[in-house]
Design an enzyme around this catalytic site. Structure first.
Site, PDB file in Angstrom:
ATOM      1  N   LYS A  11       0.877  -1.102  -0.051  1.00  9.67           N
ATOM      2  CA  LYS A  11       0.170  -0.099   0.012  1.00  9.67           C
ATOM      3  C   LYS A  11       0.845   1.300  -0.021  1.00  9.67           C
ATOM      4  O   LYS A  11       2.025   1.223   0.465  1.00  9.67           O
ATOM      5  CB  LYS A  11      -0.887   0.054   1.135  1.00  9.67           C
ATOM      6  CG  LYS A  11      -2.015  -1.030   0.928  1.00  9.67           C
ATOM      7  CD  LYS A  11      -3.105  -0.921   2.142  1.00  9.67           C
ATOM      8  CE  LYS A  11      -4.273  -1.808   1.764  1.00  9.67           C
ATOM      9  NZ  LYS A  11      -5.476  -2.301   2.658  1.00  9.67           N
TER      10      LYS A  11
ATOM     11  N   ARG B 132      -3.301 -10.085   6.016  1.00  9.22           N
ATOM     12  CA  ARG B 132      -3.555 -10.223   4.557  1.00  9.22           C
ATOM     13  C   ARG B 132      -2.260  -9.412   3.630  1.00  9.22           C
ATOM     14  O   ARG B 132      -2.151  -8.570   3.411  1.00  9.22           O
ATOM     15  CB  ARG B 132      -4.749  -9.229   4.181  1.00  9.22           C
ATOM     16  CG  ARG B 132      -5.372  -9.426   2.702  1.00  9.22           C
ATOM     17  CD  ARG B 132      -6.635  -8.762   2.523  1.00  9.22           C
ATOM     18  NE  ARG B 132      -7.230  -8.804   1.303  1.00  9.22           N
ATOM     19  CZ  ARG B 132      -6.526  -7.866   0.133  1.00  9.22           C
ATOM     20  NH1 ARG B 132      -5.555  -7.172   0.260  1.00  9.22           N
ATOM     21  NH2 ARG B 132      -6.913  -8.048  -1.114  1.00  9.22           N
TER      22      ARG B 132
HETATM   23  C1  7PJ Z   1      -7.851  -4.801   2.372  1.00  6.60           C
HETATM   24  C2  7PJ Z   1      -8.930  -5.689   1.799  1.00  6.60           C
HETATM   25  C3  7PJ Z   1      -7.542  -4.429   3.757  1.00  6.60           C
HETATM   26  C4  7PJ Z   1      -9.542  -6.108   4.110  1.00  6.60           C
HETATM   27  C5  7PJ Z   1      -8.084  -4.537   0.126  1.00  6.60           C
HETATM   28  C6  7PJ Z   1      -5.186  -3.747  -1.560  1.00  6.60           C
HETATM   29  C7  7PJ Z   1      -6.496  -3.148  -1.555  1.00  6.60           C
HETATM   30  N1  7PJ Z   1      -9.635  -6.343   2.625  1.00  6.60           N
HETATM   31  N2  7PJ Z   1      -8.952  -5.579   0.574  1.00  6.60           N
HETATM   32  N3  7PJ Z   1      -8.291  -5.261   4.626  1.00  6.60           N
HETATM   33  N4  7PJ Z   1      -7.366  -4.396   1.049  1.00  6.60           N
HETATM   34  N5  7PJ Z   1      -9.782  -6.868   4.941  1.00  6.60           N
HETATM   35  O1  7PJ Z   1      -5.015  -4.818  -1.372  1.00  6.60           O
HETATM   36  O2  7PJ Z   1      -4.103  -2.749  -1.801  1.00  6.60           O
HETATM   37  O3  7PJ Z   1      -6.693  -3.685   4.181  1.00  6.60           O
HETATM   38  S1  7PJ Z   1      -8.008  -4.336  -1.641  1.00  6.60           S
END
Ligand code: 7PJ
Length: 275
Positions: free
Chosen positions: A221, A255
């Site tokens: 990010k 994640r």
């Molecule tokens: C997140 C997500 C996060 C959860 C994305 C990216 C954007 N789901 N989906 N938490 N980010 N739970 O991966 O850069 O931070 S999409």
């Protein structure tokens, strides 16, 4: 709180878990069509599993700032074949979506978790998940993906994220989704400046007040780019550091795109903590 119910699975949270990110947006460099796209997403996901991912998070719509919307049928035809393939292989599969129709199709295809950046606020989303037995990750976002990074403003970002998540946990309980199926996530980068993201990471422990497992995602990010000056594909070390700091403050699911690096970092953490 230390065991998450996700469909038939019981996931222990005594040690932090890794959620590997599986992107199913079409590869603009390949001309093999839909089937080839699904095959390569499955292959990538199985590699993440072999590297140590405990959960695979399959998404068909980018939620990056300014990303385009994807029609519901298109999103379903991207994620369903990948979810089916991975569930068949015995993987614990999560679907990353905000659309109730996609949730239903994904759960039918074998997903056991719904990861929703809108925390089930779309009309019909609570109902789509309630009877399924699937786990749910409730994430905080200010605004909408198209515009959320324009000028995010908070009084106190930690208080506001906490209050929002409290409200969504209540909504889930009222809809018949028990706390054993819930995770919460402050939503790094979703309507947040660098200072907001840092405040959330610094005070992550405050979210433990919810008494639910904390999931965090900072992989690649822009906050990592702002802190290191690195491009998106060069943020792996910064990501490992940030996620490890989140673990120290109580995060239980990470994640990430790069699973092997995170697994090694957790091996050190687990050894030092004696878990
Ligand atoms: C997140 C997500 C996060 C959860 C994305 C990216 C954007 N789901 N989906 N938490 N980010 N739970 O991966 O850069 O931070 S999409």
């Amino acid at each position: 709180m230390s065991v998450l119910h996700a469909g038939p699975h019981r996931l222990s949270l005594l040690k932090p878990l890794i959620m590997g990110i599986v992107n199913t947006t079409p590869d603009s460099f390949s001309d093999g069509g839909r089937c080839q796209d699904a095959r390569s997403a499955i292959q990538h996901a199985l590699q993440l599993r072999d590297e140590g991912a405990d959960i695979l998070d399959v998404g068909g719509e980018s939620t990056r700032p300014g990303a385009e919307r994807v029609p519901v049928n298109e999103e379903i035809s991207r994620v369903v074949p990948v979810i089916e393939g991975l569930a068949y292989q015995g993987c614990v599969v999560s679907v990353d979506t905000k659309k109730p129709e996609v949730m239903r199709a994904a759960l039918e295809a074998g997903a056991v978790m719904v990861n929703d950046v809108m925390a089930l606020q779309a009309p019909g989303a609570l109902e789509a998940v309630a009877k399924s037995g699937a786990a749910v990750c409730l994430m905080h976002m200010q605004g909408e993906p198209q515009t959320m990074q324009q000028a995010p403003v908070y009084g106190n970002v930690v208080d506001e994220v906490l209050q929002f998540l409290q409200g969504r946990v209540r909504a889930c309980e009222v809809a018949g989704i028990p706390r054993t199926r819930l995770l919460v996530d402050p939503g790094f980068g979703f309507g947040k400046t660098l200072q907001h993201n840092l405040a959330l990471l610094r005070h992550l422990e405050r979210l433990l007040e919810l008494d639910l497992p904390l999931l965090v995602g900072m992989s690649r990010k822009s906050m990592l780019g702002q802190l290191t000056g690195r491009e998106i594909d060069q943020r792996e070390f910064a990501g490992v550091a940030a996620h490890l700091m989140a673990v120290v403050r109580g995060a239980r699911v990470l994640r990430v795109h790069q699973v092997a690096a995170m697994r090694d970092a957790l091996a050190i953490w687990n050894a030092v903590e004696g878990t």
